[in-house]
Design a protein around this motif. Structure first.
Motif, mmCIF file in Angstrom:
data_model
loop_
_atom_site.group_PDB
_atom_site.id
_atom_site.type_symbol
_atom_site.label_atom_id
_atom_site.label_comp_id
_atom_site.label_asym_id
_atom_site.label_seq_id
_atom_site.Cartn_x
_atom_site.Cartn_y
_atom_site.Cartn_z
ATOM 1 N N ASP A 376 7.706 5.742 0.144
ATOM 2 C CA ASP A 376 6.534 6.611 0.093
ATOM 3 C C ASP A 376 5.875 6.488 -1.282
ATOM 4 O O ASP A 376 5.326 5.465 -1.604
ATOM 5 C CB ASP A 376 6.911 8.048 0.440
ATOM 6 N N ASP A 377 5.964 7.504 -2.121
ATOM 7 C CA ASP A 377 5.311 7.440 -3.435
ATOM 8 C C ASP A 377 6.313 7.590 -4.575
ATOM 9 O O ASP A 377 5.968 8.042 -5.661
ATOM 10 C CB ASP A 377 4.251 8.535 -3.545
ATOM 11 N N ASN A 524 0.880 5.128 -1.843
ATOM 12 C CA ASN A 524 0.567 5.084 -3.264
ATOM 13 C C ASN A 524 -0.270 3.851 -3.560
ATOM 14 O O ASN A 524 0.228 2.722 -3.569
ATOM 15 C CB ASN A 524 1.866 5.064 -4.074
ATOM 16 N N THR A 525 -1.571 4.064 -3.801
ATOM 17 C CA THR A 525 -2.474 2.933 -4.024
ATOM 18 C C THR A 525 -2.353 2.342 -5.420
ATOM 19 O O THR A 525 -2.847 1.238 -5.666
ATOM 20 C CB THR A 525 -3.919 3.372 -3.797
ATOM 21 N N THR A 702 -11.094 2.611 1.839
ATOM 22 C CA THR A 702 -9.770 3.189 1.622
ATOM 23 C C THR A 702 -8.820 2.951 2.784
ATOM 24 O O THR A 702 -7.684 3.420 2.741
ATOM 25 C CB THR A 702 -9.893 4.700 1.388
ATOM 26 N N ARG A 703 -9.255 2.256 3.806
ATOM 27 C CA ARG A 703 -8.396 1.989 4.950
ATOM 28 C C ARG A 703 -7.312 0.988 4.555
ATOM 29 O O ARG A 703 -7.614 -0.113 4.094
ATOM 30 C CB ARG A 703 -9.222 1.448 6.112
ATOM 31 N N VAL A 704 -6.080 1.367 4.754
ATOM 32 C CA VAL A 704 -4.942 0.542 4.357
ATOM 33 C C VAL A 704 -4.396 -0.170 5.587
ATOM 34 O O VAL A 704 -4.064 0.474 6.593
ATOM 35 C CB VAL A 704 -3.832 1.394 3.699
ATOM 36 N N TYR A 782 6.945 -2.400 4.299
ATOM 37 C CA TYR A 782 5.504 -2.519 4.463
ATOM 38 C C TYR A 782 4.858 -2.985 3.154
ATOM 39 O O TYR A 782 5.323 -2.646 2.064
ATOM 40 C CB TYR A 782 4.876 -1.175 4.870
ATOM 41 N N LYS A 783 3.806 -3.758 3.294
ATOM 42 C CA LYS A 783 2.965 -4.104 2.152
ATOM 43 C C LYS A 783 1.514 -4.094 2.609
ATOM 44 O O LYS A 783 1.203 -4.314 3.789
ATOM 45 C CB LYS A 783 3.344 -5.466 1.562
ATOM 46 N N ARG A 784 0.616 -3.883 1.660
ATOM 47 C CA ARG A 784 -0.806 -3.843 1.982
ATOM 48 C C ARG A 784 -1.373 -5.255 1.961
ATOM 49 O O ARG A 784 -1.113 -6.025 1.040
ATOM 50 C CB ARG A 784 -1.552 -2.967 0.986
ATOM 51 N N VAL A 785 -2.129 -5.574 2.994
ATOM 52 C CA VAL A 785 -2.819 -6.857 3.065
ATOM 53 C C VAL A 785 -4.312 -6.589 2.942
ATOM 54 O O VAL A 785 -4.823 -5.549 3.381
ATOM 55 C CB VAL A 785 -2.491 -7.605 4.371
ATOM 56 N N TRP A 786 -5.010 -7.542 2.354
ATOM 57 C CA TRP A 786 -6.414 -7.353 2.006
ATOM 58 C C TRP A 786 -7.294 -8.215 2.895
ATOM 59 O O TRP A 786 -6.988 -9.378 3.153
ATOM 60 C CB TRP A 786 -6.641 -7.712 0.540
ATOM 61 N N PRO A 787 -8.418 -7.673 3.357
ATOM 62 C CA PRO A 787 -9.331 -8.461 4.198
ATOM 63 C C PRO A 787 -9.903 -9.644 3.427
ATOM 64 O O PRO A 787 -10.097 -9.597 2.209
ATOM 65 C CB PRO A 787 -10.425 -7.450 4.586
ATOM 66 N N LYS A 788 -10.208 -10.698 4.168
ATOM 67 C CA LYS A 788 -10.749 -11.915 3.582
ATOM 68 C C LYS A 788 -12.270 -11.920 3.670
ATOM 69 O O LYS A 788 -12.868 -11.227 4.492
ATOM 70 C CB LYS A 788 -10.166 -13.147 4.277
#
Length: 807
Positions: A376-377, A524-525, A702-704, A782-788
């Motif tokens: 979490d954070d 946690n961004t 802010t969409r993760v 989990y990990k955050r992926v970024w749009p291309k």
């Protein structure tokens, strides 16, 4: 004399007596419910809309609605009336290879006796004045040689689409593709015609063929009432009457913007930097055309407007010289020019000079000073409250190596002279395989606590030899891979990965974190700042999307050139090499972009994958997307389209046929709900195949999108609720790093890591109940992926297969 009425004497009945009914001040709930008989008390009607209107008020309200509807109808039809009305654009599309759109146009003109002196080309457009109905029609015969995008370009700007079917065939494969794409992008009024019906000699079979064609076309367009025969002059007349008298309903996303069908395109002298000024002539449609807004012309891109001048039709030769002089003066009258509020071609916000938050956060901060995975954070075991105590020296028998000392949980005993202190800082000792050192002489009762317990007694755990362990891992994974493939079995084994035995999981999965709940846990961004793309902070951010959209749409109603005006639009900054790609035989349209629609942001689109596909669509695969007037080449990220409190959505590696997902990338903003088409380009032939449809959704910065990986282990030993797990990790450091994560099984059990066993990644876990030996223990990360970034799609060359030009 009045008759005498004789009255008979009668006594009052004494056997029947009526009592007064009981009137209670209070009543029970059942009595009140019985009395109300299902009526609902609405209370006091506070607003005027809730008040009961009188008959006169209701009649006045109906009159006001009728007048409003009539005024809107007159306003929409005003561009087709007057001295020089705007032409009605009619696209004629053939759904099979043995029909001719040009021949269909000639048949329709013959029905109104307007075919004389009109040369209908196979491709291009021709403007015809229908004197019988006092209307102008611009006929656009659509050639199948232009590809699917050529057909969509014609249908996108058409007021009416006339579908031409063959009498012996409804539509071929390409015709079906045309219907699906045109229906998905938005289509105005549709009329259906047929060629060759009169060639069927049997009248009964002719009517059956017409009924079959109508049933086929009604599957896609239920509003079509009849399939008209082009050989019948009466039915051709009825089709032309419909084209000239019916008000086109239009397309919602098209009517929210100003657009124009290009009647003429002129290239002026090129500028010194390889750029030229282009003049596009046409009639303004939709909303008012403003010089401050950018325009999208075909697949060329977005450009700025230098000025908008009037382009009235040639004056009638019957007029006097003064009238012609007035018309000549208005020929070059400037109708609109850019102001200080002019939109720029900048796609990203300017770079900040000082960006302390980003510069001070380096990727090395993510894992250097932490002793546990992020859950979490919070990094567990990294602060004074939750960190694990440092390893202290423990007393073990003399001659015990560091490798063997890992299996002693506590001190053996302080009594006796055969013990020594050992710490983790001692030099590693490589044991001789032939040594006879064992733990058989150690009292196992010294490792357990008193009293009954569900946990087994601690025992010395011996790691298998490297060769045996490699054989066991290979056999375990071969048994799993025999029934697992990456794409086909993604539904059965989603997100599962296997780590190599010689790699550290904490290094391989450094960007990953744990979540107690994917839908409710806070994300946690700050941990993502080290990995975000360089242009991420320069993207457009919209706090209130609905309010901003309403303001932009209201702004388009004020100012500019009114619809129905024929104008010259002067574009600046057009690359001169686009002149050789322009083909006058193909329809070209100019669309005005709303404010901010050229700026890039994190856009989201819905995706409904076609159920006719045989293979799933992989995330990040290259797609050609058409959204409104623009086309892009994208590598979208697919995620769940659910709404979560924390705005975290699971990343999908595949979208399977017949399912829906959310597609995300960074590209130009699109206001409102605009239909989107997804195409896959064949690497061998270059042909485009429709694979799905969707709609533009509100963008979100802010969409993760959280990519999940699942590490699975095998229950090696089971004692009630305590399980020894192997093959999830392959060293003790990884077990300690991921110890805070919650374990789960595929049959619904939840557990935690209790302690590490040995140095090969075995560990002991406690669950909320006994588990099945055939179950699998897993942990989610989990990990955050970024749009291309999206690229502009441009059509290169006048013929052949379109090529992709990255821009």
């Amino acid at each position: 004399m009045a008759p005498v009425v004789t009255q008979t004497h009668s006594h009052r009945s004494t056997t029947k007596q009526t009592h007064k009914s009981f009137k209670s001040k209070f009543a029970s709930k059942s009595a009140l419910k019985e009395r109300s008989k299902g009526k609902i008390d609405l209370g006091v009607r506070s607003t005027p809309h809730q008040q009961t209107l009188s008959k006169l008020a209701r009649r006045n309200q109906a009159k006001q609605k009728r007048l409003t509807t009539h005024a809107s109808h007159v306003r929409a039809a005003s561009i087709f009336t007057g001295l020089n009305p705007a032409p009605r654009i009619v696209a004629v599309v053939g759904l099979s290879s043995d029909v001719s759109p040009a021949a269909a146009i000639r048949s329709l003109l013959a029905g109104v006796e307007a075919e004389e002196g009109v040369l209908v080309p196979e491709t291009g457009c021709v403007k015809v004045n229908v004197e019988r109905f006092k209307q102008n029609i611009t006929w656009v015969p659509v050639s199948r040689d232009n590809g699917i995008f050529g057909v969509l370009d014609a249908c996108r700007v058409a007021d009416f689409v006339v579908l031409v079917l063959a009498a012996n065939q409804e539509a071929d494969t390409f015709g079906q593709e045309i219907i699906k794409c045109a229906e998905s992008q938005g289509i105005s009024n549709v009329l259906a015609t047929a060629q060759g019906l009169e060639a069927i000699e049997n009248p009964k079979k002719r009517s059956q063929a017409a009924a079959s064609l109508k049933a086929y076309i009604n599957h896609f367009f239920p509003a079509v009432e009849k399939v008209n025969s082009l050989e019948s002059r009466q039915e051709a007349l009825n089709v032309v009457r419909t084209l000239c008298t019916v008000l086109p309903k239009g397309v919602r996303w098209r009517e929210d913007r100003s657009w124009m069908f290009a009647e003429e395109v002129r290239w002026l002298s090129p500028a010194g930097s390889g750029e030229s000024q282009v003049v596009v002539t046409g009639v303004v449609r939709g909303k008012n055309l403003k010089a401050d807004r950018l325009v999208q012309i075909g697949d060329w891109g977005a450009f700025q407007i230098s000025k908008i001048t009037a382009a009235p039709h040639e004056a009638s030769r019957k007029g006097k010289g003064s009238a012609m002089a007035i018309d000549a003066e208005g020929q070059d009258a400037v109708l609109d020019q850019p102001t200080e509020d002019r939109d720029t071609l900048d796609e990203l916000a300017p770079e900040e000079i000082v960006m302390e938050d980003v510069d001070n956060y380096t990727p090395s901060m993510a894992t250097t000073n932490q002793k546990g995975v992020l859950l979490d954070d919070h990094h567990y075991f990294s602060d004074e409250e939750t960190r694990l105590p440092d390893r202290q020296a423990k007393r073990i028998p003399k001659g015990t190596s560091k490798y063997q000392s890992a299996w002693y949980v506590e001190d053996v005993s302080d009594s006796g002279s055969d013990l020594e202190d050992i710490t983790d800082d001692m030099e590693d000792f490589i044991a001789d395989p032939g040594r006879a050192d064992t733990v058989a002489d150690v009292d196992m009762d010294a490792f357990t606590e008193g009293g009954p317990s569900d946990y087994p007694q601690s025992e010395a755990f011996l790691d298998p030899s490297p060769a045996d362990e490699a054989d066991q891992i290979a056999a375990y994974r071969n048994a799993r891979n025999a029934r697992k493939e990456e794409a086909n079995d993604d539904l059965e084994f989603p997100d599962e990965i296997e780590l190599p035995p010689n790699a550290l999981a904490r290094d391989r999965l450094a960007k990953y974190r744990g979540l107690k709940s994917l839908k409710t846990s806070a994300w946690n961004t700050e941990e993502d700042a080290a990995y975000e793309p360089s242009e991420w902070r320069r993207l457009l951010e919209i706090a209130d999307y609905r309010g901003a959209k309403n303001r932009v749409l209201r702004e388009a109603l004020v100012g500019g050139v009114a619809p129905g005006t024929r104008v010259h639009v002067y574009l600046t900054g057009v690359p001169a090499d686009l002149a050789r790609t322009y083909n006058p035989a193909q329809p070209l349209a100019l669309f005005s972009l709303l404010r901010h629609e050229h700026k890039h942001t994190a856009v989201n689109y819905s995706l409904n994958l076609s159920s006719s596909l045989t293979e799933p669509l992989r995330s990040k695969a290259e797609l050609v997307v058409q959204c409104g007037p623009r086309r892009f080449v994208v590598n979208p990220l697919f995620s769940n389209a659910d709404k979560t409190p924390n705005d975290v959505h699971k990343f999908n590696r595949y979208v399977h046929p017949g399912r829906s997902a959310m597609a995300s990338w960074t590209g130009p903003l699109t206001w409102g709900s605009v239909p989107a088409l997804y195409f896959v380009r064949s690497p061998e032939t270059g042909t485009l195949t429709l694979v799905g449809t969707g709609t533009s959704l509100p963008p979100s910065h802010t969409r993760v999108i959280a990519k999940r990986v699942i590490l699975t282990g095998h229950p090696y030993k089971i004692h009630k609720r305590v399980v020894t797990v192997r093959y999830m990790f392959f060293n003790a450091e990884d077990v300690a790093w991921f110890k805070a994560l919650q374990l789960w099984t595929k049959r619904g059990r939840i557990g935690t890591v209790k302690e590490s066993l040995g140095t090969h990644g075995y560990f002991k876990a406690a669950f909320d109940g006994p588990i099945n030996p055939m179950d699998a223990v897993a942990v989610s990360l989990y990990k955050r992926v970024w749009p291309k970034q999206a690229r502009v799609w441009r059509k290169e060359g006048e013929g052949g297969v379109p090529e992709l030009v990255m821009g």
